[in-house]
Write a protein that holds these residues in place. Structure first.
Motif, PDB file in Angstrom:
ATOM      1  N   VAL A  79       0.877  -1.442  -0.187  1.00  0.00           N
ATOM      2  CA  VAL A  79      -0.151   0.126  -0.037  1.00  0.00           C
ATOM      3  C   VAL A  79       1.611   1.055   0.002  1.00  0.00           C
ATOM      4  CG1 VAL A  79      -2.048   1.275   1.410  1.00  0.00           C
ATOM      5  CG2 VAL A  79      -1.882  -1.272   0.839  1.00  0.00           C
ATOM      6  N   ILE A  80       0.740   1.772  -0.790  1.00  0.00           N
ATOM      7  CA  ILE A  80       1.943   3.014  -0.893  1.00  0.00           C
ATOM      8  C   ILE A  80       0.995   4.466  -0.096  1.00  0.00           C
ATOM      9  CG2 ILE A  80       2.360   5.110  -2.970  1.00  0.00           C
ATOM     10  CD1 ILE A  80       2.560   2.407  -4.276  1.00  0.00           C
ATOM     11  N   THR A  81       1.969   5.469   0.441  1.00  0.00           N
ATOM     12  CA  THR A  81       1.574   6.660   0.914  1.00  0.00           C
ATOM     13  C   THR A  81       2.452   7.546   1.089  1.00  0.00           C
ATOM     14  OG1 THR A  81      -0.055   7.329   3.183  1.00  0.00           O
ATOM     15  CG2 THR A  81       1.533   5.595   3.984  1.00  0.00           C
ATOM     16  N   VAL A  82       2.028   8.077   2.333  1.00  0.00           N
ATOM     17  CA  VAL A  82       3.566   9.346   2.336  1.00  0.00           C
ATOM     18  C   VAL A  82       4.099   9.360   3.669  1.00  0.00           C
ATOM     19  CG1 VAL A  82       2.428  11.037   0.536  1.00  0.00           C
ATOM     20  CG2 VAL A  82       1.984  10.959   3.236  1.00  0.00           C
ATOM     21  N   PRO A  83       5.606   9.673   3.708  1.00  0.00           N
ATOM     22  CA  PRO A  83       6.333   9.736   4.760  1.00  0.00           C
ATOM     23  C   PRO A  83       5.901  10.410   6.412  1.00  0.00           C
ATOM     24  CG  PRO A  83       7.582  10.279   3.419  1.00  0.00           C
ATOM     25  CD  PRO A  83       6.454   9.766   2.713  1.00  0.00           C
ATOM     26  N   ALA A  90       0.719   4.311   8.548  1.00  0.00           N
ATOM     27  CA  ALA A  90       1.416   3.543   8.204  1.00  0.00           C
ATOM     28  C   ALA A  90       1.426   2.347   8.700  1.00  0.00           C
ATOM     29  CB  ALA A  90       3.423   3.569   8.477  1.00  0.00           C
ATOM     30  N   GLU A  91       0.693   2.024  10.440  1.00  0.00           N
ATOM     31  CA  GLU A  91       0.263   1.359  11.230  1.00  0.00           C
ATOM     32  C   GLU A  91      -0.657   0.674  10.651  1.00  0.00           C
ATOM     33  OE1 GLU A  91       1.714   2.375  15.637  1.00  0.00           O
ATOM     34  OE2 GLU A  91      -0.020   3.660  14.887  1.00  0.00           O
ATOM     35  N   GLY A  97      -1.221  -6.531   7.732  1.00  0.00           N
ATOM     36  CA  GLY A  97      -0.322  -7.822   7.049  1.00  0.00           C
ATOM     37  C   GLY A  97       1.006  -7.107   6.195  1.00  0.00           C
ATOM     38  N   ALA A  98      -0.411  -6.048   6.144  1.00  0.00           N
ATOM     39  CA  ALA A  98       0.723  -5.526   4.084  1.00  0.00           C
ATOM     40  C   ALA A  98       2.166  -4.314   4.692  1.00  0.00           C
ATOM     41  CB  ALA A  98      -0.605  -4.236   3.841  1.00  0.00           C
ATOM     42  N   LYS A  99       2.320  -4.132   3.041  1.00  0.00           N
ATOM     43  CA  LYS A  99       3.691  -3.104   3.187  1.00  0.00           C
ATOM     44  C   LYS A  99       3.331  -2.341   3.287  1.00  0.00           C
ATOM     45  CE  LYS A  99       7.904  -3.312   1.310  1.00  0.00           C
ATOM     46  NZ  LYS A  99       9.675  -3.451   0.513  1.00  0.00           N
ATOM     47  N   PRO A 100       4.135  -0.791   4.386  1.00  0.00           N
ATOM     48  CA  PRO A 100       4.019  -0.010   3.677  1.00  0.00           C
ATOM     49  C   PRO A 100       5.222   0.766   2.873  1.00  0.00           C
ATOM     50  CG  PRO A 100       4.517   0.362   5.271  1.00  0.00           C
ATOM     51  CD  PRO A 100       4.287  -0.885   5.316  1.00  0.00           C
ATOM     52  N   VAL A 101       4.804   1.240   1.452  1.00  0.00           N
ATOM     53  CA  VAL A 101       5.560   2.077   0.598  1.00  0.00           C
ATOM     54  C   VAL A 101       6.074   3.833   0.705  1.00  0.00           C
ATOM     55  CG1 VAL A 101       6.564   1.857  -1.875  1.00  0.00           C
ATOM     56  CG2 VAL A 101       5.833  -0.555  -0.746  1.00  0.00           C
ATOM     57  N   PHE A 102       6.971   3.852   0.533  1.00  0.00           N
ATOM     58  CA  PHE A 102       6.695   5.701   0.918  1.00  0.00           C
ATOM     59  C   PHE A 102       6.745   5.988  -0.595  1.00  0.00           C
ATOM     60  CE2 PHE A 102       7.501   3.933   5.318  1.00  0.00           C
ATOM     61  CZ  PHE A 102       6.149   4.469   5.610  1.00  0.00           C
ATOM     62  N   ILE A 315       8.171   8.662   8.933  1.00  0.00           N
ATOM     63  CA  ILE A 315       7.866   7.902   9.481  1.00  0.00           C
ATOM     64  C   ILE A 315       8.284   6.770   8.444  1.00  0.00           C
ATOM     65  CG2 ILE A 315       6.120   5.368   9.126  1.00  0.00           C
ATOM     66  CD1 ILE A 315       4.103   7.221   8.739  1.00  0.00           C
ATOM     67  N   HIS A 316       9.929   7.071   7.868  1.00  0.00           N
ATOM     68  CA  HIS A 316       9.823   5.872   6.837  1.00  0.00           C
ATOM     69  C   HIS A 316      11.314   5.983   7.716  1.00  0.00           C
ATOM     70  CE1 HIS A 316      11.642   9.613   5.309  1.00  0.00           C
ATOM     71  NE2 HIS A 316      12.778   9.027   4.717  1.00  0.00           N
TER      72      HIS A 316
END
Length: 383
Positions: A79-83, A90-91, A97-102, A315-316
């Motif tokens: 799932v793409i979001t911003v940092p 992101a939580e 169970g997915a991966k955050p992508v920034f 967040i990153h």
């Protein structure tokens, strides 16, 4: 003069009688968890957001989490979001169970950069979460176009943007769903924790309603594994009262933002917030950018002015997400903003003399010889 960052006492003072009456109604009805008061607020908030459905939950974090679960986001998905947002964005992805992508943000609006978004999409990408940061709508047209082309869900993080608009449409009516927080300090704040999901999808709202109540589709019939994420009746009653005054409060925020801009425009050491074209910013936060930020904050504090930093660590770069492998320099705009942001006092009840005192003190702080460092040229501002 003391000027707090936020003054909830003055915010609630004029509404005290209405709010007390609403709370007493909940007590008299003993409808404390879910129930008719939540139903009424959901109906009103859906209308306000130009959407057929609103689902009250326990927090904005739960709104994001349950929405992703209801969309089927899970292990192996991205799932793409911003940092440059609060950790909850992101939580919610991680808890599915997915991966955050920034991806990085635009240097003017501080919202998702659509060009960066396109470059981050992989075969595992399932959804996009644009964040309407500080009350500024993200650049939704290209984001929605990319999502349509790639077959991706769009979940608006509108937790700071109650009443904001994009091309005349209220946020919450643009993506597959939008998530709101009603934390007490928000433009529409409860007397504790609360949140909501707004959507046009009947199927999605049915799933979220079940997930928020232990997966129940009727009493003691559990169609899925859910959780206890219901909104409290007292919070719904308070929010229903305050919703009636939200547009007026937002307009006062916009007026205060214009006043700050008038006073601070043209000062080289300050980068002012902008309002993107075709949007209506609601200024949950009024954040300026300065160099030597810590010295400026210390100066303002000594003069009795409350201010804050939203958010000092992207967040990153948080310890919790070290495992994703991002390093400093990965998202230069977001990182630069994290080093330079100062949030000035912003709430509807600010008085003119307080606004002027804050602005004059900021001018003094950034131009003091011990602090001043030349900054980039201020950008144009639309209000």
């Amino acid at each position: 003069m003391n000027v707090p960052l936020l003054d909830l006492k003055s915010h609630h003072s004029a509404l005290r009688a209405e709010i007390n009456g609403a709370i007493q109604d909940v007590i008299d009805a003993a409808a404390f968890a879910g129930g008719p008061f939540v139903n009424r607020f959901e109906a009103d908030f859906a209308v306000y957001c130009d959407s057929p459905y609103a689902i009250g939950v326990g927090s904005g974090t739960e709104a994001l989490w349950l929405t992703l679960l209801a969309l089927g986001i899970g292990r192996g998905d991205e799932v793409i979001t911003v940092p440059n947002t609060f950790m909850a964005t992101a939580e919610a992805i991680t808890y599915c169970g997915a991966k955050p992508v920034f991806v990085d943000v635009d240097d003017r609006t501080y919202t998702m950069d659509p060009v960066a978004l396109r470059g981050a999409i992989t075969v595992n990408t399932k959804a996009i979460i644009p964040v309407h940061l500080f009350g500024q709508p993200a650049d939704m047209d290209p984001i929605l176009e990319i999502a349509r082309e790639e077959g991706l869900f769009v979940v608006e993080d509108a937790c700071q943007a109650h009443g904001a608009e994009h091309k005349g449409q209220r946020l919450g009516s643009l993506g597959d769903a939008a998530c709101f927080s009603f934390y007490p300090g928000k433009n529409l704040g409860a007397f504790g924790e609360a949140g909501a999901v707004v959507t046009h999808s009947n199927e999605l709202q049915i799933r979220i309603r079940a997930l928020r109540d232990h997966g129940q589709i009727q009493k003691y019939r559990h169609a899925m594994v859910g959780w206890n994420c219901r909104m409290d009746g007292i919070q719904a009653a308070v929010l229903q009262v305050k919703l009636r005054y939200l547009d007026r409060a937002n307009q006062l925020r916009r007026s205060h933002a214009a006043h700050y801009h008038y006073q601070l425009n043209g000062i080289e050491e300050i980068v002012l917030p902008v309002q993107a074209q075709h949007t209506r910013h609601v200024y949950h936060i009024y954040a300026i950018r300065v160099q030597n930020r810590d010295e400026v904050i210390e100066f303002l504090a000594a003069m009795g002015i409350g201010c804050a930093i939203h958010y000092p660590i992207p967040i990153h770069l948080q310890e919790a997400y070290q495992g994703l492998g991002y390093r400093r320099g990965a998202f230069p705009v977001a990182e630069r903003c994290a080093d330079e942001f100062i949030s000035l006092p912003m709430f509807p009840e600010l008085r003119t003399e307080q606004l002027e005192f804050v602005a004059q003190t900021v001018k003094q702080a950034v131009t003091t010889s011990a602090i001043a460092t030349k900054h980039r040229t201020p950008r144009s501002f639309t209000i």
